[in-house]
Design a protein around this motif. Structure first.
Motif, PDB file in Angstrom:
ATOM      1  N   ARG A   1      43.935 -15.836  -7.424  1.00  0.00           N
ATOM      2  CA  ARG A   1      43.819 -17.103  -8.171  1.00  0.00           C
ATOM      3  C   ARG A   1      44.137 -18.306  -7.288  1.00  0.00           C
ATOM      4  O   ARG A   1      43.480 -19.344  -7.403  1.00  0.00           O
ATOM      5  CB  ARG A   1      44.697 -17.061  -9.406  1.00  0.00           C
ATOM      6  N   LEU A   2      45.103 -18.173  -6.410  1.00  0.00           N
ATOM      7  CA  LEU A   2      45.411 -19.282  -5.512  1.00  0.00           C
ATOM      8  C   LEU A   2      44.230 -19.570  -4.595  1.00  0.00           C
ATOM      9  O   LEU A   2      43.859 -20.732  -4.391  1.00  0.00           O
ATOM     10  CB  LEU A   2      46.677 -18.980  -4.709  1.00  0.00           C
TER      11      LEU A   2
ATOM     12  N   GLU B   1      37.945 -24.091  -5.324  1.00  0.00           N
ATOM     13  CA  GLU B   1      37.534 -25.036  -6.371  1.00  0.00           C
ATOM     14  C   GLU B   1      37.899 -26.473  -6.017  1.00  0.00           C
ATOM     15  O   GLU B   1      37.133 -27.405  -6.240  1.00  0.00           O
ATOM     16  CB  GLU B   1      38.201 -24.632  -7.681  1.00  0.00           C
ATOM     17  N   LYS B   2      39.078 -26.656  -5.441  1.00  0.00           N
ATOM     18  CA  LYS B   2      39.553 -28.001  -5.111  1.00  0.00           C
ATOM     19  C   LYS B   2      39.241 -28.391  -3.664  1.00  0.00           C
ATOM     20  O   LYS B   2      39.670 -29.445  -3.203  1.00  0.00           O
ATOM     21  CB  LYS B   2      41.049 -28.108  -5.394  1.00  0.00           C
TER      22      LYS B   2
ATOM     23  N   LEU C   1      48.866 -28.115  -8.748  1.00  0.00           N
ATOM     24  CA  LEU C   1      47.461 -27.719  -8.898  1.00  0.00           C
ATOM     25  C   LEU C   1      46.961 -27.815 -10.334  1.00  0.00           C
ATOM     26  O   LEU C   1      45.794 -27.536 -10.608  1.00  0.00           O
ATOM     27  CB  LEU C   1      47.266 -26.297  -8.360  1.00  0.00           C
ATOM     28  N   GLY C   2      47.837 -28.206 -11.252  1.00  0.00           N
ATOM     29  CA  GLY C   2      47.414 -28.416 -12.635  1.00  0.00           C
ATOM     30  C   GLY C   2      47.094 -27.136 -13.398  1.00  0.00           C
ATOM     31  O   GLY C   2      46.186 -27.119 -14.235  1.00  0.00           O
ATOM     32  N   VAL C   3      47.830 -26.076 -13.101  1.00  0.00           N
ATOM     33  CA  VAL C   3      47.664 -24.812 -13.815  1.00  0.00           C
ATOM     34  C   VAL C   3      49.044 -24.347 -14.275  1.00  0.00           C
ATOM     35  O   VAL C   3      50.058 -24.920 -13.897  1.00  0.00           O
ATOM     36  CB  VAL C   3      46.998 -23.719 -12.928  1.00  0.00           C
TER      37      VAL C   3
END
Length: 74
Positions: free
Chosen positions: A14-15, A21-22, A62-64
């Motif tokens: 996920r990281l 993604e970013k 990271l907003g998660v």
């Protein structure tokens, strides 16, 4: 209950996905998290596991959620 290796596998996957993604590389993410590149790299290579305070920092930056990072939610 999942073992630590399964949790670490999900965390790393996920990281890496978030980094793609970013559009962040290891150096950029390390700077955002205010950690050494080698620390981040050791997590990504599954040589070390991040402390809980780092999980909070990663999630916030990271907003998660931490639950997302460790695979408890999608």
């Amino acid at each position: 209950m999942r073992d630590i290796q399964e949790i670490l596998d999900v965390f790393v996957e996920r990281l890496k996905d978030i980094m793609i993604e970013k559009n962040l590389n290891i150096k950029q993410l390390a700077e955002i998290l205010k950690i050494e590149r080698r620390t981040l790299n050791s997590w990504l290579l599954k040589k070390r596991t991040p402390r809980i305070d780092y999980l909070y920092s990663i999630a916030d930056c990271l907003g998660v959620s931490i639950d997302y990072l460790v695979g408890r939610e999608d």
